[in-house]
Design a protein around this motif. Sequence first.
Motif, PDB file in Angstrom:
ATOM      1  N   ASP A  90       0.816  -1.203   0.000  1.00 41.49           N
ATOM      2  CA  ASP A  90       0.000   0.000   0.000  1.00 41.49           C
ATOM      3  C   ASP A  90       0.858   1.265   0.000  1.00 41.49           C
ATOM      4  O   ASP A  90       0.486   2.282  -0.586  1.00 41.49           O
ATOM      5  CB  ASP A  90      -0.917  -0.015   1.222  1.00 41.49           C
ATOM      6  CG  ASP A  90      -2.048   0.997   1.133  1.00 41.49           C
ATOM      7  OD1 ASP A  90      -2.560   1.204   0.011  1.00 41.49           O
ATOM      8  OD2 ASP A  90      -2.425   1.558   2.167  1.00 41.49           O
ATOM      9  N   ALA A  91       2.016   1.180   0.651  1.00 46.15           N
ATOM     10  CA  ALA A  91       2.917   2.329   0.733  1.00 46.15           C
ATOM     11  C   ALA A  91       3.860   2.424  -0.453  1.00 46.15           C
ATOM     12  O   ALA A  91       4.664   3.364  -0.529  1.00 46.15           O
ATOM     13  CB  ALA A  91       3.715   2.260   2.033  1.00 46.15           C
ATOM     14  N   GLY A  92       3.788   1.462  -1.362  1.00 52.05           N
ATOM     15  CA  GLY A  92       4.684   1.475  -2.516  1.00 52.05           C
ATOM     16  C   GLY A  92       6.122   1.144  -2.166  1.00 52.05           C
ATOM     17  O   GLY A  92       7.054   1.624  -2.818  1.00 52.05           O
ATOM     18  N   LEU A  93       6.300   0.300  -1.158  1.00 48.15           N
ATOM     19  CA  LEU A  93       7.649  -0.019  -0.688  1.00 48.15           C
ATOM     20  C   LEU A  93       8.068  -1.452  -0.964  1.00 48.15           C
ATOM     21  O   LEU A  93       9.225  -1.810  -0.727  1.00 48.15           O
ATOM     22  CB  LEU A  93       7.736   0.231   0.828  1.00 48.15           C
ATOM     23  CG  LEU A  93       7.573   1.679   1.282  1.00 48.15           C
ATOM     24  CD1 LEU A  93       7.372   1.740   2.787  1.00 48.15           C
ATOM     25  CD2 LEU A  93       8.786   2.500   0.877  1.00 48.15           C
ATOM     26  N   THR A 102      16.452   0.526   5.481  1.00 49.79           N
ATOM     27  CA  THR A 102      16.472   1.573   6.514  1.00 49.79           C
ATOM     28  C   THR A 102      15.175   1.622   7.311  1.00 49.79           C
ATOM     29  O   THR A 102      15.006   2.484   8.161  1.00 49.79           O
ATOM     30  CB  THR A 102      16.702   2.955   5.877  1.00 49.79           C
ATOM     31  OG1 THR A 102      15.602   3.282   5.022  1.00 49.79           O
ATOM     32  CG2 THR A 102      17.987   2.956   5.056  1.00 49.79           C
ATOM     33  N   MET A 103      14.262   0.715   7.019  1.00 47.22           N
ATOM     34  CA  MET A 103      12.951   0.725   7.667  1.00 47.22           C
ATOM     35  C   MET A 103      13.016   0.057   9.034  1.00 47.22           C
ATOM     36  O   MET A 103      13.537  -1.049   9.177  1.00 47.22           O
ATOM     37  CB  MET A 103      11.930   0.007   6.785  1.00 47.22           C
ATOM     38  CG  MET A 103      10.506   0.123   7.277  1.00 47.22           C
ATOM     39  SD  MET A 103       9.350  -0.659   6.106  1.00 47.22           S
ATOM     40  CE  MET A 103       7.968   0.466   6.228  1.00 47.22           C
ATOM     41  N   VAL A 168      14.840  -4.742   7.240  1.00 47.89           N
ATOM     42  CA  VAL A 168      16.048  -5.116   7.981  1.00 47.89           C
ATOM     43  C   VAL A 168      16.659  -3.964   8.762  1.00 47.89           C
ATOM     44  O   VAL A 168      17.841  -3.984   9.096  1.00 47.89           O
ATOM     45  CB  VAL A 168      17.103  -5.737   7.033  1.00 47.89           C
ATOM     46  CG1 VAL A 168      16.627  -7.080   6.519  1.00 47.89           C
ATOM     47  CG2 VAL A 168      17.421  -4.810   5.868  1.00 47.89           C
ATOM     48  N   GLY A 169      15.861  -2.933   9.066  1.00 53.35           N
ATOM     49  CA  GLY A 169      16.341  -1.919   9.989  1.00 53.35           C
ATOM     50  C   GLY A 169      16.250  -2.442  11.407  1.00 53.35           C
ATOM     51  O   GLY A 169      16.222  -3.648  11.645  1.00 53.35           O
ATOM     52  N   SER A 170      16.165  -1.561  12.385  1.00 51.95           N
ATOM     53  CA  SER A 170      16.048  -2.003  13.778  1.00 51.95           C
ATOM     54  C   SER A 170      14.703  -2.686  14.001  1.00 51.95           C
ATOM     55  O   SER A 170      13.754  -2.497  13.246  1.00 51.95           O
ATOM     56  CB  SER A 170      16.183  -0.809  14.725  1.00 51.95           C
ATOM     57  OG  SER A 170      15.081   0.076  14.576  1.00 51.95           O
ATOM     58  N   SER A 171      14.642  -3.490  15.057  1.00 51.77           N
ATOM     59  CA  SER A 171      13.415  -4.237  15.338  1.00 51.77           C
ATOM     60  C   SER A 171      13.165  -4.275  16.834  1.00 51.77           C
ATOM     61  O   SER A 171      14.082  -4.546  17.614  1.00 51.77           O
ATOM     62  CB  SER A 171      13.523  -5.660  14.791  1.00 51.77           C
ATOM     63  OG  SER A 171      12.407  -6.435  15.159  1.00 51.77           O
ATOM     64  N   GLY A 197      14.472   8.189  12.593  1.00 55.39           N
ATOM     65  CA  GLY A 197      14.154   7.295  11.478  1.00 55.39           C
ATOM     66  C   GLY A 197      13.108   7.944  10.598  1.00 55.39           C
ATOM     67  O   GLY A 197      12.342   8.806  11.046  1.00 55.39           O
ATOM     68  N   ASP A 198      13.092   7.533   9.336  1.00 51.45           N
ATOM     69  CA  ASP A 198      12.138   8.084   8.372  1.00 51.45           C
ATOM     70  C   ASP A 198      10.967   7.152   8.105  1.00 51.45           C
ATOM     71  O   ASP A 198       9.870   7.598   7.760  1.00 51.45           O
ATOM     72  CB  ASP A 198      12.833   8.375   7.035  1.00 51.45           C
ATOM     73  CG  ASP A 198      13.902   9.438   7.154  1.00 51.45           C
ATOM     74  OD1 ASP A 198      13.642  10.447   7.843  1.00 51.45           O
ATOM     75  OD2 ASP A 198      14.992   9.261   6.580  1.00 51.45           O
ATOM     76  N   LEU A 199      11.203   5.847   8.221  1.00 50.44           N
ATOM     77  CA  LEU A 199      10.210   4.841   7.862  1.00 50.44           C
ATOM     78  C   LEU A 199      10.044   3.832   8.992  1.00 50.44           C
ATOM     79  O   LEU A 199      11.033   3.290   9.490  1.00 50.44           O
ATOM     80  CB  LEU A 199      10.652   4.083   6.600  1.00 50.44           C
ATOM     81  CG  LEU A 199      10.307   4.656   5.236  1.00 50.44           C
ATOM     82  CD1 LEU A 199      11.019   3.833   4.158  1.00 50.44           C
ATOM     83  CD2 LEU A 199       8.810   4.642   5.002  1.00 50.44           C
ATOM     84  N   PHE A 200       8.787   3.565   9.339  1.00 55.02           N
ATOM     85  CA  PHE A 200       8.507   2.602  10.405  1.00 55.02           C
ATOM     86  C   PHE A 200       7.367   1.689   9.979  1.00 55.02           C
ATOM     87  O   PHE A 200       6.345   2.154   9.466  1.00 55.02           O
ATOM     88  CB  PHE A 200       8.128   3.328  11.699  1.00 55.02           C
ATOM     89  CG  PHE A 200       9.226   4.165  12.267  1.00 55.02           C
ATOM     90  CD1 PHE A 200      10.083   3.651  13.228  1.00 55.02           C
ATOM     91  CD2 PHE A 200       9.423   5.463  11.820  1.00 55.02           C
ATOM     92  CE1 PHE A 200      11.116   4.416  13.739  1.00 55.02           C
ATOM     93  CE2 PHE A 200      10.452   6.244  12.325  1.00 55.02           C
ATOM     94  CZ  PHE A 200      11.305   5.724  13.289  1.00 55.02           C
TER      95      PHE A 200
END
Length: 401
Positions: A90-93, A102-103, A168-171, A197-200
Amino acid sequence: MMSIAPEREAWITGIGLVTALGEGLDAHWAALGGGQDDWLKLDSTAHAPYHVHPAAAIDVVKQIPDRGDRRQMEAWQRLGTYAAGLALDDAGLKDNKDLLSTMHMVVAAGGGERDYAVDGQVLSGLETSNTPGPFLNERLMNDLRPTLFLAQLSNLLAGNISIVHGVVGSSRTFMGEEMAGVDAVRVALARCHADQGDLFLVGGAYSAERPDTILHFELGHMNWTKPWAPVWARQKDGGGTILGSVGAFLVIEARDHAEKRGAKPIARLTSVTSDRTARKDGQAEHSLAVQWNAISPQLIPGATVVVSGATGVAGPVRIERDLLDQRRVPTRATGSVIGHSVEATFPANIALAAMMVARGAAVPPVGGSTDEAAMTRKVKQAVVTSVGHWRGEGLGLVEAI
């Protein structure tokens, strides 16, 4: 003197939602606006005398194509991983490795499914054993397989999302019933506001179609076993909850980042607050009032709807209803038709709130409830409430863009 940087605006740019009503916001909008045949999806036979709102049928292969991945997941993990994939789409990612690398991920989850046969044997043996302590230790060492324990780990949902979708960013994984869902969204929003962060990707999943989860609520005398009724109407008969299977994930993104990549926002996530009080001496009532008063200056009279996570359990519902009756804001309790999904409740209701403000309209009273006021004015804001079945109070504010 050092100045404090202003908060960055946070947008919801992707939503993945699966409940008893279907998959995606369009399906939920249509079902909630339809008649009883559209919004009452209830299984009253599989776990009689208890009711369950089962998740709608999904083609899990669309979001989890690898058979090996699917085979090692339990139902709640498949549901959550599927919903996470919907949100990324939905977010186009989806498949954008640069952005997914970086998410950051924040997940709300409970434990996994148990080996009911082993549990039954242990409980039966404890009743007749002359040495229950040594008996229990022996059974735990010999009967519980390491692989079974691993299947119950709450952070496996985050791990599966990372493996399947490449986030594969932080979790972080939060446990703690309804408050896990509230704090997962709160922490993601706070980090976005603070430029951490920019993306979550944030959300949770819950499988209600399990005997052990129904048993947990029955031990607390919290299940609703009478004929179906909206959550508010259950109070006159002692109250009770009907569990529901839900997978709900949101993509929360800094506005500047979304604009740079040309992403279209669904709604703005402005604030999330949380607290955990003892349910005595008016503490929870005070907590909710303080949280409401903190956001009330931002509310637009006549243009705000409350999307409630009311469980149906008598005590918590009374606490919330007292607050809402004083504020006189139209309310929609989604648990009437999608059930109560514990950790996934708050993310799911943030998603449904975003749906309403994006369309500028509230859905009709949920489940035909006579305790919910009609709303004809354009909806610009939604307050999402969470009063946990045992502990925890939280509020979120979602606004139209």
